[in-house]
Write a protein that holds these residues in place. Structure first.
Motif, PDB file in Angstrom:
ATOM      1  N   ALA A  41       0.828  -1.208   0.000  1.00  0.00           N
ATOM      2  CA  ALA A  41       0.000   0.000   0.000  1.00  0.00           C
ATOM      3  C   ALA A  41       0.863   1.259   0.000  1.00  0.00           C
ATOM      4  O   ALA A  41       0.551   2.238  -0.704  1.00  0.00           O
ATOM      5  N   ALA A  42       1.950   1.241   0.758  1.00  0.00           N
ATOM      6  CA  ALA A  42       2.834   2.402   0.802  1.00  0.00           C
ATOM      7  C   ALA A  42       3.513   2.623  -0.546  1.00  0.00           C
ATOM      8  O   ALA A  42       3.614   3.758  -1.036  1.00  0.00           O
ATOM      9  N   ARG A  43       3.963   1.548  -1.166  1.00  0.00           N
ATOM     10  CA  ARG A  43       4.634   1.680  -2.467  1.00  0.00           C
ATOM     11  C   ARG A  43       3.652   2.061  -3.562  1.00  0.00           C
ATOM     12  O   ARG A  43       4.011   2.760  -4.519  1.00  0.00           O
ATOM     13  N   TRP A  44       2.402   1.604  -3.439  1.00  0.00           N
ATOM     14  CA  TRP A  44       1.376   1.976  -4.420  1.00  0.00           C
ATOM     15  C   TRP A  44       1.115   3.485  -4.364  1.00  0.00           C
ATOM     16  O   TRP A  44       0.946   4.126  -5.411  1.00  0.00           O
ATOM     17  N   ALA A  45       1.082   4.040  -3.169  1.00  0.00           N
ATOM     18  CA  ALA A  45       0.905   5.487  -3.023  1.00  0.00           C
ATOM     19  C   ALA A  45       2.071   6.245  -3.653  1.00  0.00           C
ATOM     20  O   ALA A  45       1.881   7.313  -4.261  1.00  0.00           O
ATOM     21  N   GLN A  46       3.278   5.711  -3.524  1.00  0.00           N
ATOM     22  CA  GLN A  46       4.441   6.335  -4.156  1.00  0.00           C
ATOM     23  C   GLN A  46       4.320   6.299  -5.681  1.00  0.00           C
ATOM     24  O   GLN A  46       4.667   7.266  -6.361  1.00  0.00           O
TER      25      GLN A  46
END
Length: 405
Positions: A41-46
């Motif tokens: 989820a964090a990398r998707w936001a990036q």
């Protein structure tokens, strides 16, 4: 500008992606499913912040309106960086299919959210025993007043565990029609089994038993619905080829570097002429795969009357060739490294896993060579006949197995 090279904007896109991904460590398997979902989820936001998720979307819906050549330029760097987030499965495959078939109200609701990363989609098209064949559809949709109920099983739902919505292929009860539905993930009647593929990418199996809440996106003759699926899967397959080319190039670079630094009998292994010939063979094959992939991507800018047939034929030929080269690259990477090439700790091992999966993901060489043959021999007639044969066979099986009253 040659079809085999990137233009200035694509070079900048690839450079920025390479610079960003070079600061990320080669991904390892997360300890738990919760760790995986949190990190993903964090990398998707990036990715959303970088504009990657907006690239396949139309400017009318907050996207960047990128071409297939743009998408492939980015996907090649994602493969080089071993990105496990389902960019191709969600943004390219499911997102662009939704844009193709959904009513305007659904597109207005979903496409801007896909572009800014606040929602994710996954495609549930493959069924047990069908392998890569998306035309095997046994999932059934039954209308209940204004609502729809879905019953069936889907496998290899790439990126399904973190998705907000699913595009589900099904056949309509009491009709010969097929349809595509938008189903909210995690709703009533759904049972999920989360999976981690060989290289660390996420997938899921989905069982639907009277699953409710689905929105009908597109309904029509089997050939029409499956035709939309094929166009979407061809785009994803081409992007997957670009991802594979990037992984092959990085695996080759790691292998060449290793052979240049590892010494035997007082000299680097790379000084051996036989080893040099093997490296040259790999380099040439990877460059051929890259050129074929970029040439095929350039066909998506064509506006000719037969463009879809040409795209289908070239995508199938590209995937067949890339699958063969990927197998050769991972085999040679292991052989030239020795046992260290199979370890989890050494970077090339992660690329070996990526390439071993890539050989079969979205169809293996045999599957796509058959598609090339069909495309070369009056493809429309052959494909329509195959679809009608399957529909007739399924209908006959259902009627003969039904209990008598």
């Amino acid at each position: 500008m040659s079809a085999y090279t990137l233009d200035a904007q694509q070079e900048m896109l690839a450079d920025s992606a390479r610079n960003y991904l070079s600061r990320r460590a080669t991904p390892k398997h997360d300890a738990t499913q919760a760790d995986r979902q949190s990190n993903e989820a964090a990398r998707w936001a990036q990715m959303a912040d970088l504009g990657w998720l907006a690239l396949p979307m139309s400017e009318a819906f907050g996207g960047l309106g990128g071409s297939m050549a743009d998408i492939c330029a980015l996907a090649e760097e994602l493969g080089r960086g071993l990105v496990n987030e389902p960019y191709i499965a969600s943004a390219v495959l499911a997102g662009m299919l939704l844009a193709d078939v959904a009513p305007q109200s659904v597109r207005n609701d979903w496409l801007p959210a896909l572009a800014d990363g606040s929602r994710r989609l996954a495609l549930a098209a493959w069924e047990p025993g069908a392998r890569s064949d998306w035309t095997e559809v046994n999932t059934r949709a039954t209308q209940d007043g204004a609502d729809w109920r879905l019953d069936g099983n889907k496998v290899l739902v790439l990126g399904g565990t973190g998705a907000d919505g699913l595009l589900v292929s099904a056949k309509i009860s009491g009709s010969s029609d097929f349809a595509l539905f938008l189903l909210p993930a995690g709703g009533p009647g759904q049972r999920w089994v989360a999976q981690i593929l060989f290289d660390g990418q996420g997938a899921a199996e989905l069982t639907m038993q009277a699953a409710t809440g689905a929105t009908l996106l597109y309904r029509g003759e089997p050939s029409a619905v499956l035709g939309h699926l094929e166009v979407a899967l061809d785009r994803a397959t081409l992007a997957h080829c670009a991802d594979t080319v990037g992984a092959m190039a990085r695996a080759f670079a790691l292998t060449r570097e290793y052979l240049g630094t590892r010494s035997q009998f007082g000299k680097p292994i790379a000084a051996n002429q036989v080893v040099q010939h093997r490296l040259v063979d790999l380099f040439v094959e990877i460059e051929e795969a890259r050129s074929l992939m970029r040439m095929t991507a350039s066909l998506y800018a064509d506006t000719g009357i037969d463009k879809i047939a040409a795209q289908r034929r070239h995508v199938a030929a590209t995937k067949a060739f890339v699958a063969q080269v990927a197998r050769h690259v991972w085999e040679e990477s292991v052989q030239l490294h020795g046992a260290i090439g199979m370890t989890q700790e050494y970077d090339v091992g992660a690329y070996v896993k990526r390439l071993a999966l890539a050989v079969n993901l979205y169809g293996d060489a045999t599957f796509h060579l058959e598609r090339v043959a069909c495309s070369s021999l009056d493809s429309s007639a052959i494909r329509a006949l195959k679809v009608e044969e399957k529909v007739t066979a399924n209908h006959h099986k259902e009627t003969t197995s039904a209990p008598s009253s």
